[in-house]
Design a protein around this motif. Structure first.
Motif, short mmCIF file in Angstrom:
data_model
loop_
_atom_site.label_atom_id
_atom_site.label_comp_id
_atom_site.label_asym_id
_atom_site.label_seq_id
_atom_site.Cartn_x
_atom_site.Cartn_y
_atom_site.Cartn_z
N ARG A 1 0.83 -1.21 0.00
CA ARG A 1 0.00 0.00 0.00
C ARG A 1 0.86 1.25 0.00
N ALA A 2 1.90 1.27 0.83
CA ALA A 2 2.77 2.44 0.88
C ALA A 2 3.47 2.65 -0.46
N ALA A 3 3.93 1.57 -1.07
CA ALA A 3 4.60 1.69 -2.37
C ALA A 3 3.63 2.17 -3.44
N ARG A 4 2.39 1.66 -3.37
CA ARG A 4 1.39 2.07 -4.35
C ARG A 4 1.04 3.55 -4.20
N MET A 5 0.91 4.01 -2.97
CA MET A 5 0.63 5.43 -2.73
C MET A 5 1.78 6.32 -3.19
N GLN A 6 3.00 5.86 -2.96
CA GLN A 6 4.17 6.62 -3.40
C GLN A 6 4.20 6.72 -4.91
N ARG B 1 3.98 10.13 -7.15
CA ARG B 1 4.99 10.46 -8.15
C ARG B 1 4.35 10.66 -9.53
N GLY B 2 3.32 9.88 -9.82
CA GLY B 2 2.61 10.08 -11.07
C GLY B 2 1.93 11.44 -11.13
N ARG C 1 9.17 6.05 -12.20
CA ARG C 1 9.66 4.71 -12.56
C ARG C 1 10.29 4.02 -11.36
N GLN C 2 11.01 4.78 -10.54
CA GLN C 2 11.60 4.19 -9.35
C GLN C 2 10.52 3.75 -8.36
N ALA C 3 9.47 4.57 -8.23
CA ALA C 3 8.37 4.19 -7.34
C ALA C 3 7.64 2.96 -7.86
N LEU C 4 7.45 2.87 -9.17
CA LEU C 4 6.79 1.70 -9.74
C LEU C 4 7.65 0.44 -9.58
N ALA C 5 8.97 0.63 -9.66
CA ALA C 5 9.86 -0.51 -9.42
C ALA C 5 9.71 -1.01 -7.98
N GLN C 6 9.52 -0.09 -7.05
CA GLN C 6 9.31 -0.49 -5.66
C GLN C 6 7.98 -1.21 -5.48
N VAL C 7 6.98 -0.79 -6.26
CA VAL C 7 5.70 -1.49 -6.22
C VAL C 7 5.87 -2.94 -6.66
N GLU C 8 6.61 -3.15 -7.73
CA GLU C 8 6.82 -4.52 -8.21
C GLU C 8 7.62 -5.35 -7.23
N LEU C 9 8.57 -4.72 -6.55
CA LEU C 9 9.33 -5.45 -5.53
C LEU C 9 8.42 -5.85 -4.36
N SER C 10 7.51 -4.95 -3.99
CA SER C 10 6.63 -5.27 -2.87
C SER C 10 5.68 -6.41 -3.21
N ARG C 11 5.38 -6.60 -4.47
CA ARG C 11 4.45 -7.66 -4.87
C ARG C 11 5.06 -9.06 -4.77
#
Length: 406
Positions: free
Chosen positions: A96-101, A105-106, A248-258
């Motif tokens: 959730r935190a990564a998704r909000m970040q 950023r978007g 892009r960095q935030a989206l990369a963190q989203v994928e890592l969290s998944r």
């Protein structure tokens, strides 16, 4: 000449609507810029896109909904079993935190795009406004040339009647006057086109302003190249590239969290009519990441981060090259304008005055006057074209650096 523009207007952009131009009043550059700020269709669309991102940010912060299930075994009343369960997914791994970040950023990226588009619109508006100013001067010169040609034709006619020159000279004078009339028609058309192009920037197909009012000959020296290079770090295009990298960095963190599996907690009750009792039900479900650990999406997002990082470098190089080019174009146009203003125009005007006076006293032929007039008009037209080129280059510099006209 200009000052640094910071995107603080994003929080209060409707305040720009206070600067309006009265119907059919002289249009200043500041009024034209204010009209473009408040009425340009692309800017309105970009503002709506930014407001839409608020919804994206809100949605990203919401928790997953629980689910309610009812299960009944057997249809006979005396022996049936009824199970009621409530299941709540729990996001683990900081999803959730990564998704909000990533959503935030978007939104910042869309805000940067709005800043960039606004800088482009203001540069286009400034260039179009100076084009109207130049077209007005071209029309004035054409009207002046037409009046001079008519006077020359009348003077030639009187001299033909007096027997001082050949009738051929009168024909030449009339042809010259007719040619200047054609230039006058073209000047009227060019001004109408320039006015329509300027008004189109605030979505007005029928411009209603008496004229563009301002100073066109003022061409100040530019700040040093080092000073303007320093501005490129916060230029609109650079902000867009940096926002893209951050997203892009935030989206990369989203994928890592998944990669971390989510847990679903279940609570409920089970009623057995046959036994006549109700039992509590508890459960936990956890997917086993044996095959899909989101490794492909993680790899793709990492490569997109590299792509965005290279994009920032490429944008910086492109902006610096465009800045150097725009500065050279401005410096060249300014040097030509100063030379025309200080040397060529006074000389051409003096030559024309001397030829006109000599023609009236019979010392020069009409061809001499015609050549002097043509030279003067060409010099004046070249001067206006050079001024317009300089202002276009200046607008390009402001677009690149994100600065504004004062």
């Amino acid at each position: 000449m200009y000052k640094i523009f910071l995107p603080l207007w994003l929080a209060a952009w409707p305040a720009c609507a206070q600067a309006v131009v009265e119907p059919c009043a002289p249009l200043t550059l500041s009024a034209a810029l204010a009209l473009a700020d408040t009425s340009h269709a692309d800017l309105a669309a970009a503002r709506h896109a930014l407001l839409a991102e608020d919804g994206v940010v809100q949605q990203a912060g919401l928790l997953p909904n629980p689910s309610l299930s009812v299960e009944r075994v057997d249809t006979r009343r005396d022996t049936r079993e009824t199970t009621l369960q409530l299941s709540q997914p729990l996001e683990l791994g900081g999803k959730r935190a990564a998704r909000m970040q990533a959503a935030q950023r978007g939104r910042e990226g869309v805000a940067a795009l709005l800043v960039q588009r606004r800088a482009e619109v203001r540069a286009d508006t400034a260039a179009a406004w100076f084009a109207v100013l130049a077209a007005q001067e071209q029309l004035r010169l054409a009207q002046q040339a037409s009046e001079l040609a008519q006077r020359a034709a009348s003077a030639t006619g009187r001299r033909v009647v007096a027997g001082k020159v050949s009738p051929v000279e009168e024909t030449r004078a009339q042809v010259a006057a007719a040619t200047v009339k054609l230039e006058l028609i073209r000047a009227h058309s060019a001004l109408a086109t320039a006015r329509a192009r300027l008004a189109a920037l605030w979505s007005n197909p029928a411009p209603c302003f008496a004229q563009a009012a301002g100073e066109m000959a003022a061409l100040p020296e530019l700040p040093s190249l080092a000073a303007q290079r320093a501005l490129l770090a916060q230029a609109p295009a650079m902000q867009v590239a940096q926002a893209e990298l951050a997203q892009r960095q935030a989206l990369a963190q989203v994928e890592l969290s998944r990669r971390a599996p989510d847990v679903a907690l279940t609570v409920g009750s089970k009623r057995s009519e046959e036994l006549g009792r109700t039992q509590a039900v508890f459960g936990v479900s956890l997917p086993l990441p044996l095959f899909d650990r989101n490794q492909g999406a993680v790899l793709a997002s990492a490569r997109r981060v590299d792509q965005a990082r290279d994009g920032v470098t490429a944008t910086g190089s492109r902006l610096e090259a465009e800045l150097v080019q725009a500065r050279e174009e401005y410096a060249s146009a300014r040097a030509q304008a100063l030379a025309l203003q200080g040397e060529i125009l006074p000389g051409a005007q003096s030559a024309y005055d001397a030829a006109s006076t000599g023609f009236e006293y019979g010392k020069f032929g009409f061809l001499d006057v015609l050549d002097a007039q043509r030279t003067l008009l060409q010099a004046q037209s070249h001067y206006l074209t050079t001024l317009a080129d300089a202002h276009r280059a200046q607008a390009a510099i402001l677009r690149l650096t994100g600065a504004e006209y004062e």
